[in-house]
Design a protein around this motif. Structure first.
Motif, mmCIF file in Angstrom:
data_model
loop_
_atom_site.group_PDB
_atom_site.id
_atom_site.type_symbol
_atom_site.label_atom_id
_atom_site.label_comp_id
_atom_site.label_asym_id
_atom_site.label_seq_id
_atom_site.Cartn_x
_atom_site.Cartn_y
_atom_site.Cartn_z
ATOM 1 N N GLY A 215 25.083 82.866 76.712
ATOM 2 C CA GLY A 215 25.208 82.098 75.479
ATOM 3 C C GLY A 215 26.517 81.351 75.343
ATOM 4 O O GLY A 215 26.955 81.046 74.226
ATOM 5 N N ASP A 216 27.175 81.039 76.476
ATOM 6 C CA ASP A 216 28.458 80.356 76.450
ATOM 7 C C ASP A 216 28.212 78.842 76.369
ATOM 8 O O ASP A 216 28.147 78.151 77.387
ATOM 9 C CB ASP A 216 29.255 80.712 77.706
ATOM 10 C CG ASP A 216 30.690 80.211 77.649
ATOM 11 O OD1 ASP A 216 30.978 79.312 76.841
ATOM 12 O OD2 ASP A 216 31.523 80.738 78.426
ATOM 13 N N LEU A 217 28.096 78.320 75.136
ATOM 14 C CA LEU A 217 27.776 76.919 74.945
ATOM 15 C C LEU A 217 28.878 75.995 75.466
ATOM 16 O O LEU A 217 28.588 74.934 76.030
ATOM 17 C CB LEU A 217 27.498 76.636 73.472
ATOM 18 C CG LEU A 217 26.215 77.244 72.892
ATOM 19 C CD1 LEU A 217 26.068 76.864 71.429
ATOM 20 C CD2 LEU A 217 24.995 76.777 73.683
ATOM 21 N N ASP A 218 30.132 76.379 75.272
ATOM 22 C CA ASP A 218 31.223 75.527 75.743
ATOM 23 C C ASP A 218 31.174 75.359 77.258
ATOM 24 O O ASP A 218 31.374 74.251 77.776
ATOM 25 C CB ASP A 218 32.574 76.119 75.326
ATOM 26 C CG ASP A 218 32.823 75.998 73.833
ATOM 27 O OD1 ASP A 218 32.184 75.123 73.204
ATOM 28 O OD2 ASP A 218 33.624 76.775 73.291
ATOM 29 N N ALA A 219 30.911 76.447 77.974
ATOM 30 C CA ALA A 219 30.822 76.358 79.432
ATOM 31 C C ALA A 219 29.639 75.504 79.845
ATOM 32 O O ALA A 219 29.738 74.683 80.766
ATOM 33 C CB ALA A 219 30.703 77.757 80.037
ATOM 34 N N LEU A 220 28.509 75.659 79.155
ATOM 35 C CA LEU A 220 27.334 74.845 79.463
ATOM 36 C C LEU A 220 27.601 73.369 79.232
ATOM 37 O O LEU A 220 27.259 72.521 80.056
ATOM 38 C CB LEU A 220 26.143 75.295 78.612
ATOM 39 C CG LEU A 220 25.328 76.485 79.106
ATOM 40 C CD1 LEU A 220 24.229 76.815 78.103
ATOM 41 C CD2 LEU A 220 24.721 76.216 80.476
ATOM 42 N N LEU A 221 28.198 73.065 78.096
ATOM 43 C CA LEU A 221 28.481 71.666 77.772
ATOM 44 C C LEU A 221 29.403 71.043 78.807
ATOM 45 O O LEU A 221 29.303 69.842 79.092
ATOM 46 C CB LEU A 221 29.104 71.569 76.381
ATOM 47 C CG LEU A 221 28.147 71.868 75.214
ATOM 48 C CD1 LEU A 221 28.917 71.956 73.905
ATOM 49 C CD2 LEU A 221 27.065 70.798 75.126
ATOM 50 N N GLY A 222 30.272 71.840 79.408
ATOM 51 C CA GLY A 222 31.162 71.324 80.432
ATOM 52 C C GLY A 222 30.458 71.013 81.745
ATOM 53 O O GLY A 222 31.003 70.300 82.582
ATOM 54 N N MET A 223 29.260 71.525 81.911
ATOM 55 C CA MET A 223 28.509 71.283 83.154
ATOM 56 C C MET A 223 27.353 70.306 82.985
ATOM 57 O O MET A 223 26.740 69.886 83.977
ATOM 58 C CB MET A 223 27.968 72.622 83.688
ATOM 59 C CG MET A 223 29.051 73.551 84.226
ATOM 60 S SD MET A 223 28.386 75.110 84.890
ATOM 61 C CE MET A 223 28.328 76.102 83.387
ATOM 62 N N LEU A 224 27.032 69.933 81.747
ATOM 63 C CA LEU A 224 25.904 69.041 81.482
ATOM 64 C C LEU A 224 26.373 67.595 81.325
ATOM 65 O O LEU A 224 27.392 67.330 80.684
ATOM 66 C CB LEU A 224 25.176 69.464 80.209
ATOM 67 C CG LEU A 224 24.445 70.806 80.233
ATOM 68 C CD1 LEU A 224 23.947 71.160 78.832
ATOM 69 C CD2 LEU A 224 23.276 70.762 81.219
ATOM 70 N N ALA A 225 25.615 66.670 81.895
ATOM 71 C CA ALA A 225 25.864 65.254 81.644
ATOM 72 C C ALA A 225 25.535 64.964 80.175
ATOM 73 O O ALA A 225 24.648 65.602 79.600
ATOM 74 C CB ALA A 225 25.001 64.390 82.558
ATOM 75 N N PRO A 226 26.221 64.022 79.537
ATOM 76 C CA PRO A 226 25.958 63.738 78.118
ATOM 77 C C PRO A 226 24.507 63.388 77.826
ATOM 78 O O PRO A 226 23.978 63.739 76.769
ATOM 79 C CB PRO A 226 26.888 62.551 77.823
ATOM 80 C CG PRO A 226 27.984 62.668 78.839
ATOM 81 C CD PRO A 226 27.323 63.204 80.077
ATOM 82 N N ASP A 227 23.854 62.696 78.762
ATOM 83 C CA ASP A 227 22.459 62.280 78.551
ATOM 84 C C ASP A 227 21.473 63.157 79.328
ATOM 85 O O ASP A 227 20.382 62.714 79.684
ATOM 86 C CB ASP A 227 22.265 60.823 78.964
ATOM 87 C CG ASP A 227 22.682 60.569 80.419
ATOM 88 O OD1 ASP A 227 23.281 61.480 81.041
ATOM 89 O OD2 ASP A 227 22.406 59.463 80.932
ATOM 90 N N VAL A 228 21.832 64.417 79.578
ATOM 91 C CA VAL A 228 20.967 65.328 80.328
ATOM 92 C C VAL A 228 19.606 65.440 79.653
ATOM 93 O O VAL A 228 19.482 65.351 78.422
ATOM 94 C CB VAL A 228 21.622 66.722 80.432
ATOM 95 C CG1 VAL A 228 21.834 67.338 79.059
ATOM 96 C CG2 VAL A 228 20.808 67.659 81.308
ATOM 97 N N VAL A 229 18.551 65.618 80.469
ATOM 98 C CA VAL A 229 17.201 65.798 79.938
ATOM 99 C C VAL A 229 16.663 67.153 80.381
ATOM 100 O O VAL A 229 17.043 67.680 81.431
ATOM 101 C CB VAL A 229 16.239 64.679 80.406
ATOM 102 C CG1 VAL A 229 16.698 63.324 79.877
ATOM 103 C CG2 VAL A 229 16.121 64.651 81.920
ATOM 104 N N LEU A 230 15.797 67.712 79.551
ATOM 105 C CA LEU A 230 15.149 68.987 79.836
ATOM 106 C C LEU A 230 13.650 68.786 79.741
ATOM 107 O O LEU A 230 13.139 68.326 78.720
ATOM 108 C CB LEU A 230 15.605 70.053 78.836
ATOM 109 C CG LEU A 230 14.901 71.420 78.891
ATOM 110 C CD1 LEU A 230 15.118 72.090 80.240
ATOM 111 C CD2 LEU A 230 15.404 72.325 77.766
#
Length: 334
Positions: A215-230
């Motif tokens: 649940g580490d959102l900050d770490a996730l946000l640091g690895m995701l491109a701003p326009d990432v898609v799921l």
């Protein structure tokens, strides 16, 4: 499925085995890759490859001299793929939810067939998704040129068109993809990833899944491109996203919540290569396959797409399946 084994399946299979005893068998990985690029289905690709060897066996039994087995086989599998797609498009139109290809998975403990491993770094899920916008012939020409790097003379022979026509088809396919907003994002670069680059992707995946599970959102946000898609594919049979989500914060929150719930159920993530990209096989507490996740990483080392396949029909080739996450089967009308 191609459905050509039928009542003569045992005889034809024996003939095909004989045809592949020599050098022709060495082309199986290439044929599987072409067929999978055309269909996005492991099972259909395997059927097309089998039918291709059957065609070679029949030709040789009829006395036809095949001077160039590689050219014969690649042409045959391409044309079988075009014919297959014409009927498959009808089925796709009635598909429930988002469509993703069947994942091709290799893990340290389960390397899989050689022809599947050969696919690594060639056909990502993002690339196969964008190909869905093309007609069968456009898909064949685009795949052969962009994914496999064939020259126009070879492409023309394989699809049965003139070179000038193939150039026009490729230009039309590119325009269609651009008009759909897909562009060429996800298209493979053509060369296998260097060991160092692959190790970097695997390390990124390890940190990514650890952050999501914790649940580490900050770490996730640091690895995701701003326009990432799921994107998720449950095929109407398993829980999955109803539509594509985009944006780093939305994707990070959903992934963190979803993986925490999975963890509470005793499931675990097994690192894997999925379509040549870093990813994981999600297994329940008993080790049964629950879903497969692929991470599409850009040149800057950021995750630009996350693909999750939970449709049991697309995971059956990976082994026994879990019932966690399956939707209830509706009762038939009285």
């Amino acid at each position: 499925m191609t459905g050509t084994t039928g009542a003569t399946g045992s005889t034809d299979a024996a003939d095909a085995t004989g045809a592949t005893d020599g050098g022709a068998a060495g082309y199986r990985p290439l044929l599987f890759s072409i067929a999978y690029g055309m269909t996005g289905s492991v099972g259909d690709a395997e059927d097309l490859v089998q039918d291709t060897f059957l065609a070679l066996a029949r030709a040789e039994s009829a006395g036809t001299a095949v001077a160039d087995p590689r050219a014969y086989l690649t042409t045959a599998v391409t044309r079988l793929g075009i014919n297959h797609l014409a009927s498959a498009r009808v089925r796709r139109e009635s598909y429930v939810g988002q469509w993703l290809p069947e994942p091709v998975v290799t893990t340290a403990g389960r390397p899989g067939p050689a022809e599947h491993a050969e696919l690594a770094d060639t056909l990502s899920m993002a690339f196969l998704v964008l190909l869905e916008a093309l007609s069968p012939v456009e898909r064949a020409v685009f795949t052969l040129r962009e994914a496999f790097g064939y020259g126009y003379p070879e492409v023309a022979r394989m699809v049965g068109r003139g070179e000038a026509n193939c150039r026009q088809i490729l230009a039309r396919a590119r325009k269609r993809l651009a008009a759909s907003g897909a562009g060429t994002e996800g298209a493979p670069g053509g060369a296998p990833a260097a060991p160092a680059r692959r190790a970097e992707g695997e390390e990124l995946a390890r940190r990514f899944f650890a952050a999501a599970e914790g649940g580490d959102l900050d770490a996730l946000l640091g690895m995701l491109a701003p326009d990432v898609v799921l994107r998720g594919d449950g095929g109407g049979k398993a829980r999955a996203l109803a539509r594509t989500l985009s944006g780093a914060r939305v994707v990070a929150q959903l992934l963190a919540g979803g993986l925490r719930r999975v963890r509470r159920l005793g499931a675990r993530l097994e690192p894997a290569r999925v379509n040549g990209r870093p990813g994981a096989v999600v297994r329940d507490a008993e080790g049964l396959v629950l879903s497969v996740v692929e991470l599409d990483v850009d040149a800057d080392g950021a995750v630009r797409a996350v693909h999750a396949v939970s449709n049991p029909d697309k995971l059956a080739h990976l082994g026994p399946l879990s019932r966690l996450g399956l939707l209830p089967v509706p009762e038939p009308p009285e």
